[in-house]
Design an enzyme around this catalytic site. Structure first.
Site, short mmCIF file in Angstrom:
data_model
loop_
_atom_site.label_atom_id
_atom_site.label_comp_id
_atom_site.label_asym_id
_atom_site.label_seq_id
_atom_site.Cartn_x
_atom_site.Cartn_y
_atom_site.Cartn_z
N HIS A 236 0.83 -1.20 0.00
CA HIS A 236 0.00 0.00 0.00
C HIS A 236 0.88 1.26 0.00
O HIS A 236 0.69 2.17 -0.81
CB HIS A 236 -0.88 0.03 1.25
N HIS B 17 -0.25 -3.83 9.75
CA HIS B 17 1.18 -3.86 9.43
C HIS B 17 1.96 -3.43 10.65
O HIS B 17 1.47 -2.64 11.47
CB HIS B 17 1.52 -2.92 8.26
N ASP C 124 7.21 -2.51 8.46
CA ASP C 124 6.63 -2.78 7.14
C ASP C 124 6.35 -1.47 6.40
O ASP C 124 6.58 -1.36 5.19
CB ASP C 124 5.31 -3.55 7.27
#
Length: 266
Positions: free
Chosen positions: A187, A227, A231
């Site tokens: 993302h 996350h 990350d």
């Protein structure tokens, strides 16, 4: 001739050379002299107070990183390691604990934010494909392909445990709470790739919009425990790295095509 018991009155001159087995003469102390010469010519031997002041005033960012190195060396070497029976320590989880409590107590709000985040992912995907299919600029698409391939390799190689407080949603991407790689955040990386392309095309307002939405996305991912902090941080770095690699790939192809054309006409 001198007598047998009489010491010789002839003084031999000290031999400053030795002859190794291969017959090459090497001066005694030559290596030491060379080392001394290199040491005296070393860059730091010529530094002055003015140089130190110049570095501190004109290169303060590397100086801050140097202090950071010393600080985190102290932190690392005095840190109590997290035991295997405990969940990972994540500073981002601590910072978003209130948001997590709100989302946990309000599933509808969690679903709404997940849906909005999915819309943002769709915006990233649409822009990246638009630059290739409509504008004919494949760099963002190439960098995205590089990024997701590397993410798949790393994500499968080290499969981090799902955070214990994870809040899933059917409206999230991937849709339906399917399994996903935690390391690293696609993302975030995809948003960075799109933002960098926007800046290259002088679409700065749109780039800033994506950056703000990316920050909000990161906060939401931490709040839902979707996350770990690492990350998200690596996602930013991955977006920058693979955008750069895609640019180098395009440059290499252009140079190769130019050389081929030159040889054809020569």
């Amino acid at each position: 001739m001198n007598g047998a018991g009489k010491p010789s009155s002839v003084k031999r001159r000290a031999n400053n050379h030795t002859t190794p087995a291969n017959g090459v003469k090497v001066a005694n102390g030559a290596m030491a002299k060379t080392a001394s010469t290199h040491f005296s010519d070393a860059s730091f031997m010529k530094w002055t107070v003015a140089d130190a002041v110049h570095v501190a005033t004109h290169h303060w960012i590397p100086c801050l990183f140097a202090l950071g190195l010393l600080f985190f060396m102290g932190v690392e070497y005095t840190l109590f390691m997290v035991p295997p029976s405990s969940p990972p320590f994540d500073l981002g989880f601590i910072a978003t604990r209130h948001l997590h409590a709100i989302l946990e107590s309000s599933p509808d709000l969690n679903t709404l934010l997940a849906a909005l985040n999915t819309v943002f992912v769709g915006m990233q995907t649409t822009y990246i494909l638009w630059t290739w299919l409509i504008e004919g600029r494949p760099r963002a698409t190439i960098s995205t392909l590089f990024m997701f391939t590397c993410r798949g390799i790393l994500g499968y190689s080290t499969q981090l445990p799902l955070p214990q407080e994870f809040l899933g949603s059917g409206a999230d991407f991937p849709v339906g709470n399917v399994s996903f790689f935690l390391f690293f955040s696609g993302h975030v990386a995809g948003s960075v790739i799109a933002s960098l392309d926007m800046r290259r095309m002088q679409r700065k307002e749109l780039a800033w919009t994506f950056d703000v939405l990316n920050v909000l996305q990161a906060v939401r991912l931490l709040g839902t425990r979707g996350h770990y902090t690492i990350d998200l941080a690596v996602g930013v770095g991955a977006g920058i790295l693979f955008d750069s690699l895609a640019g180098k790939y395009e440059d290499s192809k252009r140079k190769g095509a130019a050389l081929t054309t030159k040889h054809d006409f020569s």
